[in-house]
Motif scaffolding. Structure first.
Motif, short mmCIF file in Angstrom:
data_model
loop_
_atom_site.label_atom_id
_atom_site.label_comp_id
_atom_site.label_asym_id
_atom_site.label_seq_id
_atom_site.Cartn_x
_atom_site.Cartn_y
_atom_site.Cartn_z
N ALA A 1 41.74 -24.34 12.18
CA ALA A 1 42.85 -23.57 11.62
C ALA A 1 42.36 -22.29 10.93
O ALA A 1 42.99 -21.24 11.03
CB ALA A 1 43.64 -24.42 10.65
N SER A 2 41.24 -22.37 10.23
CA SER A 2 40.75 -21.23 9.46
C SER A 2 39.88 -20.29 10.27
O SER A 2 39.76 -19.11 9.95
CB SER A 2 39.95 -21.71 8.24
N GLY A 3 39.22 -20.81 11.26
CA GLY A 3 38.30 -19.99 12.06
C GLY A 3 37.04 -19.67 11.27
O GLY A 3 36.54 -20.48 10.48
N TRP A 4 36.52 -18.45 11.47
CA TRP A 4 35.28 -18.05 10.79
C TRP A 4 35.47 -17.83 9.30
O TRP A 4 34.50 -17.80 8.54
CB TRP A 4 34.71 -16.79 11.43
N SER A 5 36.70 -17.68 8.85
CA SER A 5 36.92 -17.50 7.40
C SER A 5 36.60 -18.79 6.63
O SER A 5 36.42 -18.77 5.42
CB SER A 5 38.36 -17.07 7.12
N PHE A 6 36.52 -19.90 7.35
CA PHE A 6 36.14 -21.16 6.73
C PHE A 6 34.75 -21.07 6.11
O PHE A 6 34.49 -21.61 5.04
CB PHE A 6 36.18 -22.29 7.77
N LEU A 7 33.86 -20.37 6.77
CA LEU A 7 32.47 -20.27 6.31
C LEU A 7 32.29 -19.23 5.21
O LEU A 7 31.19 -19.11 4.67
CB LEU A 7 31.55 -19.94 7.49
N ILE B 1 24.67 -37.59 -4.31
CA ILE B 1 24.95 -36.15 -4.32
C ILE B 1 26.43 -35.91 -4.06
O ILE B 1 27.00 -34.93 -4.52
CB ILE B 1 24.07 -35.42 -3.28
N ARG B 2 27.08 -36.84 -3.38
CA ARG B 2 28.50 -36.67 -3.09
C ARG B 2 29.35 -36.66 -4.36
O ARG B 2 30.46 -36.15 -4.35
CB ARG B 2 28.98 -37.79 -2.17
N ALA B 3 28.81 -37.20 -5.44
CA ALA B 3 29.57 -37.20 -6.69
C ALA B 3 29.76 -35.78 -7.22
O ALA B 3 30.71 -35.52 -7.96
CB ALA B 3 28.84 -38.05 -7.74
N VAL B 4 28.91 -34.88 -6.82
CA VAL B 4 29.03 -33.48 -7.25
C VAL B 4 30.32 -32.87 -6.69
O VAL B 4 30.88 -31.94 -7.26
CB VAL B 4 27.79 -32.68 -6.80
N ARG B 5 30.82 -33.43 -5.64
CA ARG B 5 32.04 -32.94 -5.02
C ARG B 5 33.22 -33.00 -5.99
O ARG B 5 34.15 -32.20 -5.91
CB ARG B 5 32.33 -33.77 -3.78
N MET B 6 33.19 -33.94 -6.91
CA MET B 6 34.27 -34.06 -7.89
C MET B 6 34.35 -32.83 -8.79
O MET B 6 35.39 -32.54 -9.35
CB MET B 6 34.08 -35.31 -8.74
N LEU B 7 33.25 -32.13 -8.94
CA LEU B 7 33.25 -30.94 -9.79
C LEU B 7 34.23 -29.87 -9.28
O LEU B 7 34.71 -29.05 -10.06
CB LEU B 7 31.85 -30.35 -9.89
N ALA C 1 32.64 -23.29 -1.32
CA ALA C 1 33.04 -24.69 -1.46
C ALA C 1 33.15 -25.37 -0.11
O ALA C 1 32.79 -26.54 0.05
CB ALA C 1 34.35 -24.78 -2.22
N ASN C 2 33.65 -24.65 0.90
CA ASN C 2 33.75 -25.21 2.24
C ASN C 2 32.37 -25.47 2.83
O ASN C 2 32.15 -26.48 3.50
CB ASN C 2 34.54 -24.27 3.15
N ILE C 3 31.45 -24.57 2.59
CA ILE C 3 30.08 -24.77 3.07
C ILE C 3 29.46 -25.98 2.39
O ILE C 3 28.81 -26.82 3.04
CB ILE C 3 29.22 -23.50 2.84
N PHE C 4 29.69 -26.11 1.09
CA PHE C 4 29.16 -27.26 0.35
C PHE C 4 29.75 -28.56 0.89
O PHE C 4 29.04 -29.54 1.10
CB PHE C 4 29.46 -27.10 -1.14
N ASP C 5 31.07 -28.57 1.14
CA ASP C 5 31.70 -29.76 1.72
C ASP C 5 31.13 -30.09 3.08
O ASP C 5 30.90 -31.26 3.41
CB ASP C 5 33.21 -29.55 1.82
N SER C 6 30.88 -29.08 3.87
CA SER C 6 30.31 -29.30 5.21
C SER C 6 28.92 -29.91 5.11
O SER C 6 28.58 -30.82 5.87
CB SER C 6 30.24 -27.99 5.97
N ILE C 7 28.13 -29.42 4.17
CA ILE C 7 26.78 -29.98 3.97
C ILE C 7 26.87 -31.44 3.55
O ILE C 7 26.12 -32.29 4.01
CB ILE C 7 26.00 -29.14 2.94
N LEU C 8 27.83 -31.76 2.67
CA LEU C 8 28.00 -33.15 2.24
C LEU C 8 28.42 -34.05 3.40
O LEU C 8 27.94 -35.18 3.53
CB LEU C 8 29.03 -33.23 1.12
N VAL C 9 29.31 -33.56 4.25
CA VAL C 9 29.74 -34.35 5.41
C VAL C 9 28.57 -34.57 6.36
O VAL C 9 28.35 -35.69 6.85
CB VAL C 9 30.92 -33.66 6.12
#
Length: 136
Positions: free
Chosen positions: A4-10, A51-57, A14-22
């Protein structure tokens, strides 16, 4: 979300961090299938999954009250540290003073050996005196 977002996702950190966690979570599950049941590897996997707990921040940015509380904690932290340093200095000085004042009592032959031993256990050395004050 990526479609849905395309390249603007990157462009959002925060999206990059979420991707790394996944990706790390997928890697963890993949490694659990490959690596034998080893205590060291399981500890490593638990450390990586924490490290996934950091996601709550990320949720902190939505709550103004929580931001205010965190800013207040950050503001009083240095005052807390210096008050603990001052308390430690006062405890050390008081323990040395108590230890010196009790030396005559410890050397008095008229005092029973049980009482002298009790005082020695609590205030006989600088460390014991400080620890007794710490317990109080």
């Amino acid at each position: 979300r990526i479609v849905a977002s395309g390249w603007s996702f990157l462009q959002d950190a925060a999206n990059i961090f979420d991707s790394i966690l996944v990706i790390a979570g997928l890697g963890e599950h993949f490694l659990l299938l490959i690596i034998p049941d080893d205590p060291l590897s399981s500890q490593l996997m638990r450390a990586l999954s924490s490290i996934r707990a950091v996601r709550m921040l990320r949720a902190f940015r939505f709550s103004q009250g929580l931001k205010l509380l965190l800013n207040a904690c950050q503001a009083f932290l240095m005052s807390l540290v210096w008050s603990m340093v001052l308390l430690g200095v006062v405890m050390v000085v008081a323990s040395l003073m108590i230890g010196n004042l009790l030396q005559d009592y410890l050397q008095d032959a008229a005092v029973s050996s049980e009482d002298r031993e009790f005082i020695w256990r609590l205030y006989g050395t600088a460390y014991r005196s400080w620890y007794t004050l710490y317990e109080i």
